[in-house]
Design a protein around this motif. Structure first.
Motif, mmCIF file in Angstrom:
data_model
loop_
_atom_site.group_PDB
_atom_site.id
_atom_site.type_symbol
_atom_site.label_atom_id
_atom_site.label_comp_id
_atom_site.label_asym_id
_atom_site.label_seq_id
_atom_site.Cartn_x
_atom_site.Cartn_y
_atom_site.Cartn_z
ATOM 1 N N TRP A 83 0.806 -1.219 0.000
ATOM 2 C CA TRP A 83 0.000 0.000 0.000
ATOM 3 C C TRP A 83 0.839 1.269 0.000
ATOM 4 C CZ3 TRP A 83 -5.234 0.711 -0.331
ATOM 5 C CH2 TRP A 83 -6.004 -0.462 -0.338
ATOM 6 N N PRO A 84 0.598 2.181 -0.956
ATOM 7 C CA PRO A 84 1.233 3.490 -0.879
ATOM 8 C C PRO A 84 0.579 4.288 0.258
ATOM 9 C CG PRO A 84 0.224 3.136 -3.032
ATOM 10 C CD PRO A 84 -0.274 2.071 -2.118
ATOM 11 N N VAL A 85 1.405 4.837 1.125
ATOM 12 C CA VAL A 85 0.881 5.601 2.254
ATOM 13 C C VAL A 85 1.274 7.060 2.073
ATOM 14 C CG1 VAL A 85 0.936 5.905 4.760
ATOM 15 C CG2 VAL A 85 1.105 3.614 3.781
ATOM 16 N N GLN A 86 0.303 7.933 2.238
ATOM 17 C CA GLN A 86 0.624 9.359 2.225
ATOM 18 C C GLN A 86 0.550 9.855 3.668
ATOM 19 O OE1 GLN A 86 -1.806 11.945 -0.238
ATOM 20 N NE2 GLN A 86 -0.096 13.357 -0.434
ATOM 21 N N PHE A 87 1.699 10.292 4.172
ATOM 22 C CA PHE A 87 1.728 10.858 5.510
ATOM 23 C C PHE A 87 1.440 12.348 5.387
ATOM 24 C CE2 PHE A 87 4.194 7.001 6.014
ATOM 25 C CZ PHE A 87 3.687 6.496 7.205
ATOM 26 N N LEU A 88 0.507 12.806 6.175
ATOM 27 C CA LEU A 88 0.094 14.202 6.081
ATOM 28 C C LEU A 88 0.173 14.838 7.466
ATOM 29 C CD1 LEU A 88 -3.018 13.126 4.102
ATOM 30 C CD2 LEU A 88 -1.337 14.679 3.125
ATOM 31 N N VAL A 89 0.805 15.992 7.541
ATOM 32 C CA VAL A 89 0.762 16.723 8.807
ATOM 33 C C VAL A 89 -0.476 17.611 8.756
ATOM 34 C CG1 VAL A 89 3.213 16.711 9.377
ATOM 35 C CG2 VAL A 89 2.333 18.458 7.849
ATOM 36 N N PRO A 90 -1.120 17.807 9.882
ATOM 37 C CA PRO A 90 -2.346 18.601 9.851
ATOM 38 C C PRO A 90 -2.092 20.006 9.339
ATOM 39 C CG PRO A 90 -1.655 18.135 12.104
ATOM 40 C CD PRO A 90 -0.794 17.323 11.207
ATOM 41 N N ALA A 91 -2.862 20.391 8.321
ATOM 42 C CA ALA A 91 -2.661 21.705 7.707
ATOM 43 C C ALA A 91 -3.639 22.729 8.263
ATOM 44 C CB ALA A 91 -2.824 21.583 6.196
ATOM 45 N N THR A 92 -4.644 22.268 8.978
ATOM 46 C CA THR A 92 -5.666 23.181 9.508
ATOM 47 C C THR A 92 -5.982 22.790 10.952
ATOM 48 O OG1 THR A 92 -7.489 21.727 8.858
ATOM 49 C CG2 THR A 92 -6.749 23.336 7.213
ATOM 50 N N PRO A 93 -6.543 23.710 11.725
ATOM 51 C CA PRO A 93 -6.974 23.361 13.090
ATOM 52 C C PRO A 93 -7.983 22.212 13.098
ATOM 53 C CG PRO A 93 -6.963 25.742 12.797
ATOM 54 C CD PRO A 93 -6.722 25.147 11.447
ATOM 55 N N LEU A 94 -8.790 22.141 12.056
ATOM 56 C CA LEU A 94 -9.767 21.044 11.955
ATOM 57 C C LEU A 94 -9.051 19.687 11.887
ATOM 58 C CD1 LEU A 94 -12.532 19.721 11.399
ATOM 59 C CD2 LEU A 94 -12.305 20.442 9.011
ATOM 60 N N GLU A 95 -8.028 19.606 11.057
ATOM 61 C CA GLU A 95 -7.288 18.340 10.937
ATOM 62 C C GLU A 95 -6.556 18.003 12.235
ATOM 63 O OE1 GLU A 95 -6.634 18.685 6.094
ATOM 64 O OE2 GLU A 95 -4.883 18.843 7.421
ATOM 65 N N LEU A 96 -6.076 19.048 12.904
ATOM 66 C CA LEU A 96 -5.404 18.858 14.191
ATOM 67 C C LEU A 96 -6.381 18.235 15.202
ATOM 68 C CD1 LEU A 96 -2.501 19.672 15.024
ATOM 69 C CD2 LEU A 96 -3.467 21.717 16.066
ATOM 70 N N GLU A 97 -7.583 18.775 15.239
ATOM 71 C CA GLU A 97 -8.585 18.240 16.160
ATOM 72 C C GLU A 97 -8.995 16.822 15.751
ATOM 73 O OE1 GLU A 97 -12.115 20.537 17.873
ATOM 74 O OE2 GLU A 97 -13.144 19.048 16.629
ATOM 75 N N ALA A 98 -9.047 16.595 14.439
ATOM 76 C CA ALA A 98 -9.438 15.268 13.943
ATOM 77 C C ALA A 98 -8.451 14.201 14.426
ATOM 78 C CB ALA A 98 -9.510 15.278 12.417
ATOM 79 N N ILE A 99 -7.187 14.550 14.498
ATOM 80 C CA ILE A 99 -6.194 13.590 15.028
ATOM 81 C C ILE A 99 -6.416 13.419 16.535
ATOM 82 C CG2 ILE A 99 -3.744 13.150 15.445
ATOM 83 C CD1 ILE A 99 -3.103 14.707 12.903
ATOM 84 N N ALA A 100 -6.579 14.540 17.225
ATOM 85 C CA ALA A 100 -6.694 14.505 18.688
ATOM 86 C C ALA A 100 -7.926 13.718 19.136
ATOM 87 C CB ALA A 100 -6.749 15.922 19.237
ATOM 88 N N GLN A 101 -9.001 13.788 18.339
ATOM 89 C CA GLN A 101 -10.254 13.151 18.759
ATOM 90 C C GLN A 101 -10.539 11.850 18.004
ATOM 91 O OE1 GLN A 101 -13.512 15.946 18.818
ATOM 92 N NE2 GLN A 101 -12.378 17.430 20.031
ATOM 93 N N ALA A 102 -9.525 11.325 17.337
ATOM 94 C CA ALA A 102 -9.740 10.101 16.556
ATOM 95 C C ALA A 102 -10.178 8.946 17.449
ATOM 96 C CB ALA A 102 -8.457 9.731 15.817
ATOM 97 N N ARG A 103 -10.961 8.056 16.858
ATOM 98 C CA ARG A 103 -11.463 6.888 17.600
ATOM 99 C C ARG A 103 -10.436 5.778 17.592
ATOM 100 N NH1 ARG A 103 -17.432 5.307 15.624
ATOM 101 N NH2 ARG A 103 -16.878 3.516 16.882
ATOM 102 N N THR A 112 -5.298 0.850 16.320
ATOM 103 C CA THR A 112 -5.154 1.967 15.382
ATOM 104 C C THR A 112 -6.193 3.047 15.701
ATOM 105 O OG1 THR A 112 -4.835 2.508 13.040
ATOM 106 C CG2 THR A 112 -6.681 1.053 13.557
ATOM 107 N N TRP A 113 -6.080 4.176 15.006
ATOM 108 C CA TRP A 113 -6.977 5.291 15.248
ATOM 109 C C TRP A 113 -7.579 5.756 13.923
ATOM 110 C CZ3 TRP A 113 -2.644 4.191 17.893
ATOM 111 C CH2 TRP A 113 -2.737 4.151 19.283
ATOM 112 N N VAL A 114 -8.871 6.036 13.970
ATOM 113 C CA VAL A 114 -9.614 6.452 12.775
ATOM 114 C C VAL A 114 -10.324 7.763 13.093
ATOM 115 C CG1 VAL A 114 -11.484 5.814 11.210
ATOM 116 C CG2 VAL A 114 -9.984 4.046 12.121
ATOM 117 N N MET A 115 -10.277 8.698 12.174
ATOM 118 C CA MET A 115 -10.988 9.963 12.382
ATOM 119 C C MET A 115 -12.477 9.711 12.585
ATOM 120 S SD MET A 115 -9.291 12.568 9.663
ATOM 121 C CE MET A 115 -7.605 13.136 9.870
ATOM 122 N N THR A 116 -13.123 10.560 13.364
ATOM 123 C CA THR A 116 -14.569 10.394 13.554
ATOM 124 C C THR A 116 -15.295 10.704 12.238
ATOM 125 O OG1 THR A 116 -15.050 12.685 14.136
ATOM 126 C CG2 THR A 116 -14.361 11.219 15.949
ATOM 127 N N ALA A 117 -16.497 10.183 12.113
ATOM 128 C CA ALA A 117 -17.285 10.424 10.899
ATOM 129 C C ALA A 117 -17.518 11.926 10.711
ATOM 130 C CB ALA A 117 -18.616 9.690 11.005
#
Lengths: 176, 55
Positions: A83-103, A112-117
């Protein structure tokens, strides 16, 4: 090699301190909530350790860690197994929160952790490509998002107006 | 099983089961892409340079 093996590698990176928290985003994360959808890559949003404020974020430690272990770089992806994996650093506060609140979840005992719906939908709205809009419709059609929580996320990140536009364009006349 | 029922059933699978399906979907997509590439190469090879076609 399966996605499970890919996640094991990402977890090793986390244990070795190369990355801090992470969350699966994109189509693979959407698959957590919806029916499986064909995708060719895995999006992993990562927060990096020891990041001083104002310092430019670099993915070099990730690339160095993986290439030194024989993984190949192909454009913006690193092939971790099949699998090709793209590592992404959060570019917005929304993405930052999405990591922090991942399930937190597990795939056959691999943690593992998955972003909330709700975060996935908000990020799709923010990104705004045709395929993102199609995915939002899928989430809504399948009742996979909590509308109250979604509204809170949208309000927190100033996306309510864009949501209204989306609703007018794609949901007018539907039950959503 | 109707299409909405099938979608519901697939959505209700465990994440691990869904990821196995993603692996299969990806392998299928790659196989289709590879066969298309082979077909293109074959067609290019069978193209205007073939003597019978130049005649």
């Amino acid at each position: 090699m399966s996605i499970k093996a890919t996640l094991e590698t990402v977890n090793r990176m986390q244990n070795d301190g190369v990355i801090d928290r992470y969350a699966i985003g994109g189509a693979v994360a959407a698959t957590f909530y919806l029916e499986p959808m064909a995708t060719l890559d895995v999006d992993i949003f990562v927060s990096l350790p020891h990041k001083a404020p104002g310092v430019l974020v670099s993915l070099s430690p990730i690339y160095e860690y993986l290439t030194s272990r024989g993984y190949r770089i192909e454009r913006e992806y690193i092939s971790v197994g099949d699998w090709p994996v793209q590592f992404l650093v959060p570019a917005t506060p929304l993405e930052l929160e999405a990591i922090a609140q991942a399930r937190e979840t597990d795939v056959e005992e691999v943690r593992t952790w998955v972003m909330t719906a709700e975060h996935l939908v908000a990020i799709a709205l923010q990104t705004g490509r045709a395929k993102d809009h199609a995915r939002i419709v899928q989430f809504l059609e399948q009742g996979a998002v909590n509308r109250d929580r979604l509204n809170e996320v949208l309000a927190r990140f100033g996306l309510l107006r864009r949501w209204e536009q989306f609703e007018r364009k794609y949901l007018a006349g539907s039950d959503e | 099983m109707s299409k909405p029922e099938l979608r519901k059933h697939l959505a209700s699978l465990s994440f691990a089961e869904k990821l196995k399906l993603l692996d299969k979907l990806r392998n299928r997509s790659l196989a289709i892409a590879a066969s298309r590439a082979k077909l293109k190469l074959k067609l290019a090879g069978d193209g205007p340079s073939r003597p019978e076609q130049q005649r």
